[in-house]
Design a protein around this motif. Structure first.
Motif, PDB file in Angstrom:
ATOM      1  N   PRO A 350       0.935  -1.364  -0.009  1.00 17.62           N
ATOM      2  CA  PRO A 350      -0.064  -0.002  -0.204  1.00 17.62           C
ATOM      3  C   PRO A 350       0.792   1.150  -0.113  1.00 17.62           C
ATOM      4  N   THR A 351       0.435   2.125  -0.622  1.00 23.52           N
ATOM      5  CA  THR A 351       0.932   3.532  -0.470  1.00 23.52           C
ATOM      6  C   THR A 351      -0.138   4.485  -0.170  1.00 23.52           C
ATOM      7  N   PRO A 352       0.091   5.861   0.322  1.00 21.53           N
ATOM      8  CA  PRO A 352      -0.919   6.651   0.566  1.00 21.53           C
ATOM      9  C   PRO A 352      -1.860   7.136  -0.388  1.00 21.53           C
ATOM     10  N   GLU A 353      -1.719   6.790  -1.615  1.00 21.43           N
ATOM     11  CA  GLU A 353      -2.825   6.690  -2.879  1.00 21.43           C
ATOM     12  C   GLU A 353      -3.677   5.683  -2.792  1.00 21.43           C
ATOM     13  N   HIS A 354      -3.375   4.525  -2.184  1.00 20.13           N
ATOM     14  CA  HIS A 354      -4.154   3.444  -2.215  1.00 20.13           C
ATOM     15  C   HIS A 354      -5.133   3.076  -1.127  1.00 20.13           C
ATOM     16  N   ALA A 355      -4.652   3.656   0.114  1.00 16.88           N
ATOM     17  CA  ALA A 355      -5.552   3.263   1.311  1.00 16.88           C
ATOM     18  C   ALA A 355      -5.063   4.503   2.457  1.00 16.88           C
ATOM     19  N   LEU A 420     -13.043  -9.945  11.612  1.00 17.84           N
ATOM     20  CA  LEU A 420     -13.060  -8.414  10.957  1.00 17.84           C
ATOM     21  C   LEU A 420     -12.046  -8.458   9.827  1.00 17.84           C
ATOM     22  N   ARG A 421     -12.337  -7.881   8.792  1.00 20.66           N
ATOM     23  CA  ARG A 421     -11.363  -7.704   8.000  1.00 20.66           C
ATOM     24  C   ARG A 421     -10.768  -6.139   7.489  1.00 20.66           C
ATOM     25  N   GLY A 422      -9.748  -6.091   6.505  1.00 16.08           N
ATOM     26  CA  GLY A 422      -9.384  -5.029   6.064  1.00 16.08           C
ATOM     27  C   GLY A 422      -8.520  -3.795   6.703  1.00 16.08           C
ATOM     28  N   GLY A 423      -8.374  -4.004   7.930  1.00 13.78           N
ATOM     29  CA  GLY A 423      -7.586  -2.931   8.733  1.00 13.78           C
ATOM     30  C   GLY A 423      -8.438  -1.532   8.807  1.00 13.78           C
ATOM     31  N   SER A 424      -7.795  -0.519   9.583  1.00 13.03           N
ATOM     32  CA  SER A 424      -8.491   0.648   9.849  1.00 13.03           C
ATOM     33  C   SER A 424      -7.361   1.781   9.622  1.00 13.03           C
ATOM     34  N   PHE A 425      -7.899   3.132   9.828  1.00 15.11           N
ATOM     35  CA  PHE A 425      -6.902   4.171   9.585  1.00 15.11           C
ATOM     36  C   PHE A 425      -5.674   4.018  10.735  1.00 15.11           C
ATOM     37  N   GLY A 426      -6.072   3.255  11.837  1.00 14.97           N
ATOM     38  CA  GLY A 426      -4.903   2.899  12.758  1.00 14.97           C
ATOM     39  C   GLY A 426      -4.367   1.893  12.665  1.00 14.97           C
ATOM     40  N   SER A 427      -4.385   1.207  11.549  1.00 12.47           N
ATOM     41  CA  SER A 427      -3.606  -0.275  11.191  1.00 12.47           C
ATOM     42  C   SER A 427      -2.403   0.386  10.348  1.00 12.47           C
ATOM     43  N   ASP A 428      -1.332  -0.394  10.741  1.00 16.31           N
ATOM     44  CA  ASP A 428      -0.228  -0.284   9.645  1.00 16.31           C
ATOM     45  C   ASP A 428      -0.146  -1.275   8.636  1.00 16.31           C
ATOM     46  N   ALA A 429       0.491  -0.846   7.618  1.00 17.95           N
ATOM     47  CA  ALA A 429       0.587  -1.674   6.134  1.00 17.95           C
ATOM     48  C   ALA A 429       1.229  -2.983   6.672  1.00 17.95           C
ATOM     49  N   VAL A 430       2.064  -3.259   7.476  1.00 18.63           N
ATOM     50  CA  VAL A 430       2.959  -4.248   7.581  1.00 18.63           C
ATOM     51  C   VAL A 430       1.865  -5.444   8.303  1.00 18.63           C
ATOM     52  N   VAL A 432      -1.380  -5.298   7.780  1.00 15.70           N
ATOM     53  CA  VAL A 432      -2.762  -5.508   6.815  1.00 15.70           C
ATOM     54  C   VAL A 432      -2.460  -5.874   5.473  1.00 15.70           C
ATOM     55  N   ARG A 433      -3.178  -6.882   5.071  1.00 11.19           N
ATOM     56  CA  ARG A 433      -3.167  -7.441   3.665  1.00 11.19           C
ATOM     57  C   ARG A 433      -4.505  -8.369   3.469  1.00 11.19           C
TER      58      ARG A 433
END
Length: 464
Positions: A350-355, A420-430, A432-433
């Motif tokens: 993920p990049t800041p443009e993706h999520a 639960l799936r997908g992560g949140s604004f408080g989740s780090d990319a490492v 979440v997948r």
């Protein structure tokens, strides 16, 4: 906590079912060490920011019996890093064996942790710094091929994910604390696509669920296996505050028709009348967000709702919650190739443009803000913003093997927990997948959870 060694072959291999590879497979050992160092440092910067934002009295205070004092989380991530990286991978002598039991999450429930003789703020900071210095020395010397725990730096990735998960927990603790705001971040990007269809139809067929080749995947994400999913329709975006307010204003919290027996009993016993942190004022819904009192933005995904509330809304809307398999197929399946991607947009990280991830923004982004993160079928914001409740209980996949310890997943399997799936604004990319699985009790509301709805599609009924 004791690590368990197995002669597992975690090397890249051709899976029986077509799934995406991972860029870590292509890195040299030197490049992999640099990547691990960056991931670990990113987690530590966040831990420091969350704990340095408050004074020592706040650090040792329990802001809710649902959560640990922030200082416990800080020392706990250091303790786990010492156990797995310093002692196990590095073979070094223990730094603080006397605190192992204090920071074992299975020995002490959150509600009782303030009563323990915990490390104080300064001592905790010194401890995690010393552990990190030794862990980085281990990283420089460890062979990152062959052994199960170190193959593709798995143990280091596991520790980074663990710390980021506790960082999200600490962020949830900040949401529960009272007082002036201490955390600040820019607003998320505005919506750039509008007038999205309400639903997307996902065609029937098999897909590759889970993974057998993602090098830092945790045990409950494995192994990859084929799952057949019937045709269904899924909301294009998560349910928004504006849409959820319609349910509340229509008497959704006072009508037992929409609630399960367990959900209605819990709602009634606790007098729940709206999402957590919502208040009604001047004919408008307001919310408390990290100490800021503000109108609930109608175009943002609703957050801080339990599984029971999500389930009731779906019934009121004439729909249901998606199953875990439905959610993952919508997020990963590429109808053009028939393969499962790592993420909705493809295989790249993920990049800041993706999520909306990594605590860059202290709130969900408006729906339509991340068109580059959409899936091939046109489903938006499946990664980031809010964790999404599914209707599935937390169970192992066929062929599951606990690794590297039973307490990560196995002891939680059963009907008590919802996925639960997908992560949140408080989740780090490492952490979440597309295959990542989170779980919690269906009554939980302090977590950054929202949802989207699904419905069955039968015969020629594919309208939106």
């Amino acid at each position: 906590m004791t690590s368990v060694h197995r002669d597992l072959d975690l090397r890249p291999r051709e899976a029986a079912i077509d799934e995406a590879g991972h860029p870590l497979h292509l890195l040299s050992e030197e490049e992999l060490r640099a990547h691990v160092a960056e991931v670990l440092e990113r987690a530590r910067r966040r831990s420091a920011g969350l704990t340095d934002a408050v004074d020592d009295a706040d650090l040792v205070k329990q802001h809710s019996t649902l959560m640990s004092p922030l200082v416990w989380d800080l020392a706990h991530v250091g303790s786990q890093e010492e156990i797995w990286l310093v002692r196990d991978v590095g073979g070094r002598d223990p730094l603080r064996p006397d605190i192992d039991d204090l920071y074992d999450a299975f020995q002490h429930p959150r509600s009782t942790r303030p009563e323990l003789p915990l490390l104080g703020p300064e001592e905790a900071r010194r401890y995690v710094t010393e552990v990190r210095d030794k862990a980085m020395d281990v990283l420089e010397r460890a062979a990152l091929r062959g052994r199960d725990l170190t193959c593709h730096a798995f143990a280091f990735g596991m520790v980074a994910q663990h710390e980021q998960q506790h960082d999200e927990t600490m962020l949830a603790t900040h949401q529960l604390r009272r007082g002036d705001p201490v955390l600040h971040a820019p607003a998320p990007p505005p919506a750039v696509v509008h007038d999205l269809p309400e639903e997307v139809v996902v065609p029937a067929g098999p897909f590759a669920m889970g993974t057998s080749i993602e090098p830092w995947a945790l045990d409950n994400e494995q192994p990859v296996h084929e799952v057949f999913v019937d045709t269904f329709a899924l909301d294009t975006t998560p349910v928004t505050n504006g849409r959820y307010a319609e349910f509340v204003d229509d008497g959704g919290y006072t009508d037992p028709r929409w609630w399960s027996t367990a959900g209605w009993a819990y709602r009634s016993a606790h007098g729940i009348t709206a999402p957590r942190f919502w208040r009604r004022e001047d004919a408008q819904w307001w919310r408390i967000r990290f100490g800021v009192y503000e109108p609930a933005p109608p175009d943002e995904p609703v957050v801080h709702v339990s599984y029971y509330e999500a389930e009731a809304f779906a019934a009121w809307a004439g729909k249901r919650l998606p199953t875990e398999a439905e959610w993952e197929k919508a997020a990963r399946y590429d109808p053009a190739t028939g393969r499962s991607r790592r993420y909705p947009w493809g295989d790249d990280d993920p990049t800041p443009e993706h999520a909306n991830l990594g605590q860059r923004h202290l709130r969900p982004a408006p729906v339509g803000a991340y068109p580059r993160g959409a899936s091939p079928l046109g489903v938006h914001q499946l990664i980031g913003d809010v964790w999404e409740w599914t209707s599935s209980d937390f169970h192992p996949y066929p062929g599951f093997v606990a690794f590297p310890y039973r307490e990560y997943s196995e002891v939680f399997f059963g009907s008590e927990y919802k996925v639960l799936r997908g992560g949140s604004f408080g989740s780090d990319a490492v952490a979440v997948r597309g295959t990542f699985r989170n779980w919690d009790f269906p009554l939980r509301r302090q977590i950054f959870a929202g949802f989207r709805c699904a419905r069955d599609v039968r015969g020629g009924d594919a309208g939106v």
